[in-house]
Design an enzyme around this catalytic site. Sequence first.
Site, PDB file in Angstrom:
ATOM      1  N   PHE A 175      66.997   0.855  52.507  1.00 54.21           N
ATOM      2  CA  PHE A 175      66.080   0.102  53.361  1.00 54.21           C
ATOM      3  C   PHE A 175      66.507   0.325  54.806  1.00 54.21           C
ATOM      4  O   PHE A 175      67.612  -0.037  55.198  1.00 54.21           O
ATOM      5  CB  PHE A 175      66.109  -1.397  53.042  1.00 54.21           C
ATOM      6  CG  PHE A 175      65.118  -2.167  53.873  1.00 54.21           C
ATOM      7  CD1 PHE A 175      63.838  -2.419  53.403  1.00 54.21           C
ATOM      8  CD2 PHE A 175      65.457  -2.617  55.150  1.00 54.21           C
ATOM      9  CE1 PHE A 175      62.911  -3.102  54.186  1.00 54.21           C
ATOM     10  CE2 PHE A 175      64.531  -3.300  55.937  1.00 54.21           C
ATOM     11  CZ  PHE A 175      63.257  -3.541  55.456  1.00 54.21           C
ATOM     12  N   LYS A 182      70.535  -7.824  63.546  1.00 50.33           N
ATOM     13  CA  LYS A 182      70.893  -9.038  62.797  1.00 50.33           C
ATOM     14  C   LYS A 182      72.064  -9.799  63.420  1.00 50.33           C
ATOM     15  O   LYS A 182      71.916 -10.402  64.473  1.00 50.33           O
ATOM     16  CB  LYS A 182      71.190  -8.670  61.346  1.00 50.33           C
ATOM     17  CG  LYS A 182      69.942  -8.207  60.584  1.00 50.33           C
ATOM     18  CD  LYS A 182      70.222  -8.124  59.103  1.00 50.33           C
ATOM     19  CE  LYS A 182      69.050  -7.635  58.295  1.00 50.33           C
ATOM     20  NZ  LYS A 182      68.336  -8.703  57.616  1.00 50.33           N
ATOM     21  N   THR A 236      59.590  -0.934  77.274  1.00 49.54           N
ATOM     22  CA  THR A 236      59.581  -1.893  78.388  1.00 49.54           C
ATOM     23  C   THR A 236      60.871  -2.707  78.441  1.00 49.54           C
ATOM     24  O   THR A 236      61.534  -2.765  79.476  1.00 49.54           O
ATOM     25  CB  THR A 236      58.378  -2.851  78.287  1.00 49.54           C
ATOM     26  OG1 THR A 236      57.188  -2.065  78.380  1.00 49.54           O
ATOM     27  CG2 THR A 236      58.386  -3.874  79.420  1.00 49.54           C
TER      28      THR A 236
END
Lengths: 501, 501
Positions: B218, B358, B382
């Site tokens: 993942f 995280k 940005t």
Amino acid sequence: MVSSLISRQLALSLHKNLWLSAPARCRYVSKAAAKTQADFDYDGPSMKTSVPGPRSQELTKQLGEMQNVGAVNFFCNYEESRGNYLVDVDGNRMLDLYTQISSIPIGYNHPALLKLMANPNNLSTFVNRPALGILPPENFPDRLAESLLSVAPSGMTRVQTMACGSCSNENAFKSMFIWYKNKERGHSTPSNEDLSTCMINQVPGCPDLSILSFMGSFHGRTMGCLATTHSKAIHKLDIPSFDWPIAPFPRLQYPLEEFSRENAQEESRCLEEVEDLIVKWRQKGKPVAGIVVEPIQAEGGDNHASPDFFRSLRKITRKHGCAFHVDEVQTGGGTTGKFWAHEHWGLEDPADIVSFSKKLLTGGYFQRDELQANEPYRIFNTWMGDPSKNLFLSEVLNVIRRENLLEEVTRSGKALLNGLYELQAQYPGILSRARGQGTFCAVDICDDGTRNSILLKARDKGVILGGCGERSIRFRPALIFKEYHAQIFLNIFSDVLAQLK
Amino acid sequence: MVSSLISRQLALSLHKNLWLSAPARCRYVSKAAAKTQADFDYDGPSMKTSVPGPRSQELTKQLGEMQNVGAVNFFCNYEESRGNYLVDVDGNRMLDLYTQISSIPIGYNHPALLKLMANPNNLSTFVNRPALGILPPENFPDRLAESLLSVAPSGMTRVQTMACGSCSNENAFKSMFIWYKNKERGHSTPSNEDLSTCMINQVPGCPDLSILSFMGSFHGRTMGCLATTHSKAIHKLDIPSFDWPIAPFPRLQYPLEEFSRENAQEESRCLEEVEDLIVKWRQKGKPVAGIVVEPIQAEGGDNHASPDFFRSLRKITRKHGCAFHVDEVQTGGGTTGKFWAHEHWGLEDPADIVSFSKKLLTGGYFQRDELQANEPYRIFNTWMGDPSKNLFLSEVLNVIRRENLLEEVTRSGKALLNGLYELQAQYPGILSRARGQGTFCAVDICDDGTRNSILLKARDKGVILGGCGERSIRFRPALIFKEYHAQIFLNIFSDVLAQLK
């Protein structure tokens, strides 16, 4: 900090003095000095060094040991920055018409935002970032209702927050793909073949669908978004992409009133091309699930199209069963004089998806009911946005309403654009195609080199501007930019142009 | 808020009472009660309703009018949450071993973080979010040095912050593509053909390069990341993808010491497959620019491999000229007992890229010098991160050092894993493959249905856990999780298992 705040009265008298002492060629002595800024703003630019100054150069070198600093303009003293004025680490104070790539809604250190930080009830929102998709805070529905949903575009009942503009568009694309496949299937239950093939990136589970975008567009830099971005080569070079259709975006001729026939033809040509591409990509086996478009192509050069163009585009998406995604990441948040730029179009049939970020402080997108994926965990990530940004946004919206900032934008935008028209008449060899909506304005410069030189000269005189496209300058002030700020800018810009001659 | 704080002394005596009054089958009466938590933690779970309680259900209904709520577990009272305990809106207080999908480093409302918020010097960092790539704040280099670079993995000299894990991996992939193409060219200057073709998504400007990933991995949900994610079909279904190679990840047999020969063979098989795929994809005309791998496949089911496996993988990348990207989004930040999980491997030749998010509170990635793109605006957006998150991270790192939290993690992880081994011996029909490093532990359950039922039953008894893979439970407590928290958890888990029989 407080010591650098200038009282309303003092600021007012300083403004008057500044304008009255401006050189003769300056026709921008304000008649509106009485309509002044809240008292947290400075009175005007104040330059101590050229920019970047010595301290900025030192810090750039230091940061250069840690990351690429090729894009760094200068280092900022955000503590001392205020309202429309950005202060740098060398003590230069500049009127900011670029606002962190159009992402500061109500100026620096707005008192209303500082006040939020002082409220102990808000501490926990900053300190405990939740996984919003699984464990939202108690006030999350209310906060969404009073912030994002209170400014939901017509027809949009649902909102999903995300961390940034690219993630917003990526997930909006995913929503369109899921919607399209469900429509194609007639239901939302995948086959076993869908489930097994998608795990290895193969059709039919990972279908050959496409998003149609426009040449000159910018929708972000992650790989899905990047496949729809076509503004500058440096953004895309060396990155694998998808074979998705790219339509021409109208290149309007200015002044608009002199070229209405030509421009209408140009828009028709582009719309025909859109339909041709939809048909062609369907035949190729890569059907167009959605069309994504900016109301004004910003990064690509502030390219406008008429409301008619966009209404026709919406009709084309209906005719061909594609979703219609309006990317308001740069145009949204009031800068065009309406909260959403696409409100200027008068769409009878609302868009399917409207994405946002920048001035909204949080990324995300609004969508129609039918675009929302039915199953959980399809549109998902750990943070799904950041409630501390929603908190700020609620207050920003309060300020916008309380101070009627959309009206201010319309007023100051008019002053800005009229000034650009006058300068364009005065310097036809340098300036052309002045254009804009609200303060979302731009002007073209004769060539790239001159454009870049103007940007640097203006900065050394205390005005921060941004470039876009091949040779445009874009104006992106905050919503608290007033008519007299436009006058200060125009004075300086006029000086710069005079010195170029 | 303060009223709910329990003094260290009171907490201590409550702990003792709690454990001594536990039912007879509970063998986890702590001998380590004296080694207790800082005084901002609660003394144990306290349940008032089943979860979600009535207030959570009401709010879920309300939020359901605005967005998909299929993944919402319950609503939280973050103000009242403290340390290892998450409090919900119905007044239930739960020991949190999932910590917002592993993203809360030092527990809820840590006093050190609250103190940061009280410092007026920090206000501006929250209120004025800069465009970091062009206008960084004065303290940015120092803050990077004292936060991220102070924990840079071996060989990593450069760091780029990003907003979230997906953006981090997307940009890491881009860095690898740019590096690979420059290597292929022998220089960094693109041809005119490169520049023109990339604008329309075509080769050679947008080259047919690939990233090799592993089945079960993942790496995020934006379209580039998603092409390397292969954990669950629901993440990938209906989203177009890239034809990139996917290698098998070792499926180790447990207990490891009994299956060393089989596991070594399994790892060799996977490594051979990696090399075969690299060759095959080169022949296909889609060379592998980089390999991305998690130190422990988390979402995919807490799949481990040996340090040997990863060292060999690193050698393969060298042999074939691919970059080596270690995705530490979930494993990074101390939870395995070292700050970075890949430090357990003893790599002689460091990775090229290490990405994080995280527990680091900001996304981003470290890279070797040669991986950094030379030109500006190639890796750019940005915001490029958020300095307010770096501010929190600096303080989190201070707490980790001051309180020796990596040692605590090693200690409490051992208590947790030993407890799981014992329960596994006691319930062989239900539990198997208990495994872990530090507190980054997991155990398999006999089947998916039983796993989900255990998760719910444990929650109703005051413990929050997460699932992963097809039938695993993953443990992801904060770094302040102590041995006695492990004991509290094990008591409750033991009760749940006893009731299942």
